[in-house]
Design a protein around this motif. Sequence first.
Motif, PDB file in Angstrom:
ATOM      1  N   PRO A  58      84.948  30.699  21.686  1.00  0.00           N
ATOM      2  CA  PRO A  58      84.087  31.332  22.270  1.00  0.00           C
ATOM      3  C   PRO A  58      82.573  31.634  21.509  1.00  0.00           C
ATOM      4  N   ARG A  59      81.520  32.120  22.063  1.00  0.00           N
ATOM      5  CA  ARG A  59      80.454  32.206  21.451  1.00  0.00           C
ATOM      6  C   ARG A  59      80.294  33.655  20.811  1.00  0.00           C
ATOM      7  N   HIS A  60      79.398  33.966  19.822  1.00  0.00           N
ATOM      8  CA  HIS A  60      79.153  35.142  19.295  1.00  0.00           C
ATOM      9  C   HIS A  60      80.502  35.257  18.512  1.00  0.00           C
ATOM     10  N   TRP A  61      80.859  34.321  17.632  1.00  0.00           N
ATOM     11  CA  TRP A  61      82.104  34.621  16.961  1.00  0.00           C
ATOM     12  C   TRP A  61      81.480  34.762  15.358  1.00  0.00           C
ATOM     13  N   VAL A  62      81.683  35.854  14.896  1.00  0.00           N
ATOM     14  CA  VAL A  62      81.231  36.206  13.307  1.00  0.00           C
ATOM     15  C   VAL A  62      82.611  36.151  12.581  1.00  0.00           C
ATOM     16  N   SER A  63      82.550  35.197  11.894  1.00  0.00           N
ATOM     17  CA  SER A  63      83.940  35.268  11.022  1.00  0.00           C
ATOM     18  C   SER A  63      83.476  34.521   9.585  1.00  0.00           C
ATOM     19  N   PRO A  64      83.801  35.199   8.384  1.00  0.00           N
ATOM     20  CA  PRO A  64      83.481  34.675   7.002  1.00  0.00           C
ATOM     21  C   PRO A  64      84.124  33.489   6.699  1.00  0.00           C
ATOM     22  N   ARG A  65      85.560  33.508   7.220  1.00  0.00           N
ATOM     23  CA  ARG A  65      86.233  31.956   7.122  1.00  0.00           C
ATOM     24  C   ARG A  65      85.384  30.939   7.592  1.00  0.00           C
ATOM     25  N   ARG A  66      85.070  30.950   8.806  1.00  0.00           N
ATOM     26  CA  ARG A  66      84.442  29.818   9.647  1.00  0.00           C
ATOM     27  C   ARG A  66      83.041  29.587   9.137  1.00  0.00           C
ATOM     28  N   HIS A  67      82.209  30.797   8.720  1.00  0.00           N
ATOM     29  CA  HIS A  67      80.704  30.476   8.287  1.00  0.00           C
ATOM     30  C   HIS A  67      80.942  29.949   6.893  1.00  0.00           C
ATOM     31  N   GLN A 208      73.180  36.847  22.810  1.00  0.00           N
ATOM     32  CA  GLN A 208      73.035  38.211  23.190  1.00  0.00           C
ATOM     33  C   GLN A 208      73.601  39.229  22.005  1.00  0.00           C
ATOM     34  N   ASN A 209      73.317  40.392  22.341  1.00  0.00           N
ATOM     35  CA  ASN A 209      73.551  41.641  21.218  1.00  0.00           C
ATOM     36  C   ASN A 209      74.923  41.994  21.480  1.00  0.00           C
ATOM     37  N   LYS A 210      75.919  40.863  20.927  1.00  0.00           N
ATOM     38  CA  LYS A 210      77.050  41.155  20.837  1.00  0.00           C
ATOM     39  C   LYS A 210      77.854  40.292  19.878  1.00  0.00           C
ATOM     40  N   VAL A 211      78.996  40.719  19.561  1.00  0.00           N
ATOM     41  CA  VAL A 211      80.089  40.009  18.654  1.00  0.00           C
ATOM     42  C   VAL A 211      81.469  39.949  19.128  1.00  0.00           C
ATOM     43  N   LEU A 212      82.290  39.111  18.956  1.00  0.00           N
ATOM     44  CA  LEU A 212      83.765  39.289  19.088  1.00  0.00           C
ATOM     45  C   LEU A 212      84.136  40.484  18.202  1.00  0.00           C
ATOM     46  N   ALA A 213      85.056  41.172  18.726  1.00  0.00           N
ATOM     47  CA  ALA A 213      85.596  42.514  17.917  1.00  0.00           C
ATOM     48  C   ALA A 213      86.377  42.123  16.811  1.00  0.00           C
ATOM     49  N   ARG A 214      86.900  40.953  16.924  1.00  0.00           N
ATOM     50  CA  ARG A 214      87.949  40.607  15.894  1.00  0.00           C
ATOM     51  C   ARG A 214      87.312  40.628  14.451  1.00  0.00           C
ATOM     52  N   VAL A 215      86.144  40.535  14.452  1.00  0.00           N
ATOM     53  CA  VAL A 215      85.540  40.396  12.903  1.00  0.00           C
ATOM     54  C   VAL A 215      85.821  41.554  12.254  1.00  0.00           C
ATOM     55  N   VAL A 216      86.051  42.767  13.006  1.00  0.00           N
ATOM     56  CA  VAL A 216      86.279  44.056  12.321  1.00  0.00           C
ATOM     57  C   VAL A 216      87.321  43.930  11.107  1.00  0.00           C
ATOM     58  N   LEU A 217      88.183  43.256  11.566  1.00  0.00           N
ATOM     59  CA  LEU A 217      89.657  43.097  10.646  1.00  0.00           C
ATOM     60  C   LEU A 217      89.585  42.182   9.387  1.00  0.00           C
ATOM     61  N   GLU A 218      88.565  41.179   9.880  1.00  0.00           N
ATOM     62  CA  GLU A 218      88.295  40.042   8.856  1.00  0.00           C
ATOM     63  C   GLU A 218      87.482  40.485   8.006  1.00  0.00           C
ATOM     64  N   ALA A 219      86.498  41.415   8.319  1.00  0.00           N
ATOM     65  CA  ALA A 219      85.409  41.829   7.466  1.00  0.00           C
ATOM     66  C   ALA A 219      85.704  42.808   6.371  1.00  0.00           C
ATOM     67  N   VAL A 220      86.934  43.534   6.691  1.00  0.00           N
ATOM     68  CA  VAL A 220      87.502  44.637   5.563  1.00  0.00           C
ATOM     69  C   VAL A 220      87.971  44.003   4.513  1.00  0.00           C
ATOM     70  N   GLY A 221      88.487  42.672   4.440  1.00  0.00           N
ATOM     71  CA  GLY A 221      88.990  41.840   3.455  1.00  0.00           C
ATOM     72  C   GLY A 221      88.046  40.938   2.905  1.00  0.00           C
ATOM     73  N   TYR A 222      86.799  40.824   3.186  1.00  0.00           N
ATOM     74  CA  TYR A 222      85.871  39.865   2.710  1.00  0.00           C
ATOM     75  C   TYR A 222      85.303  40.296   1.731  1.00  0.00           C
ATOM     76  N   ASN A 223      85.324  39.683   0.693  1.00  0.00           N
ATOM     77  CA  ASN A 223      84.485  40.334  -0.811  1.00  0.00           C
ATOM     78  C   ASN A 223      84.142  39.211  -1.603  1.00  0.00           C
ATOM     79  N   PRO A 224      82.846  38.592  -1.277  1.00  0.00           N
ATOM     80  CA  PRO A 224      82.111  37.730  -2.108  1.00  0.00           C
ATOM     81  C   PRO A 224      82.061  38.099  -3.668  1.00  0.00           C
ATOM     82  N   SER A 225      82.019  39.288  -3.986  1.00  0.00           N
ATOM     83  CA  SER A 225      81.873  39.668  -5.538  1.00  0.00           C
ATOM     84  C   SER A 225      83.066  39.007  -6.209  1.00  0.00           C
ATOM     85  N   ARG A 226      84.335  38.914  -5.488  1.00  0.00           N
ATOM     86  CA  ARG A 226      85.238  38.247  -6.330  1.00  0.00           C
ATOM     87  C   ARG A 226      85.063  36.898  -6.912  1.00  0.00           C
TER      88      ARG A 226
END
Length: 331
Positions: A58-67, A208-226
């Motif tokens: 789907p469109r507007h899928w923000v995902s650190p893993r996929r990015h 559009q001004n929207k994103v898939l809501a699932r990113v909320v869960l993935e974002a909490v565990g995304y830590n580039p500083s590691r």
Amino acid sequence: MVCLLSIYCSPPPILIMAHGMGAQKDIGLWMYAEKFVDAGMAVLMFDYRGFGGSEGLPRHWVSPRRHLEDWAAVVKHVQSTNLDGQVDGSRIALWGVSYAGGHALVTAARFGRNITAVVANEPYVSPAAVFATFSSRGFGRTFRLLAVGTSDEFRRLISKLGIPMDPIYLRLVAPITDPKALALLPLQESEMAIRNVHAPPKRQGGWQNKVLARVVLEAVGYNPSRHFHKITAPVFFRIASKDHLCPASVVRVAVQKAGFKDTQYVIQERNVTHLEAHSTGVKEQEIKPVMKFLREHLGLGEGDAGASEGQESLSIEGAEKLAETQFSSTE
């Protein structure tokens, strides 16, 4: 994917660029890219799968893993092809803003000495930035975000089992002062006023001004500083003292903990908000230190700046013929 080049006697170094959370290259990247091309670099801008000129559903899928997979695919493509000999794949710089600032840093860590320099603009560096927005959201909205994110992830998993379920979307941005608004990025009023600056009336790919809501869960565990301890390239950090989305203090703490040598990084801090930093950061005096940094580390002298008189900068649109990385439309 779009590659911008000038006419050179020898292949120039290349700067790879991508935008931040939920954004794409036609929302304010061109104004930076043109500056870098004039300074003697080739520039390759790309959109993540599901955004802008890239395929993917789907469109507007923000995902650190996929990015991060997309960043790696682009870097590998440049390294292996030199874009048909038009660029020097041994001199690669990465440029990212906001969420992509974090992605650029993680990519630099993963590719080690194959990356020559990094510019991280108002970067997301750790979940501490997420927690910093809790006070403005309040417990109620924070709980609702987690609930909606969990529901969307559940629907994704059920759909993978062969039972189609429509995804759930959140607004990407909304005014921080609106108590009823449920959005991933709460913006200050001044930022809401400038968020459309430098963007065309109609954006590529039906943004559009929207994103898939699932990113909320993935974002909490995304830590580039590691990953910072694995970065060997010099890094230019641009931070903003009024930034409530990627606070300057969070970036400084992450840099300090990483143990970078003093000669490996530069920090430029300006008294602006998150979006103001991007919209004003291209001004001549503001971007001058960045140009100096990139010239030094990419091996560009003053004589390499821009195309010669009488030569035009070439825009290679739809760079499928030269620099297309075919991203899968599937998950």
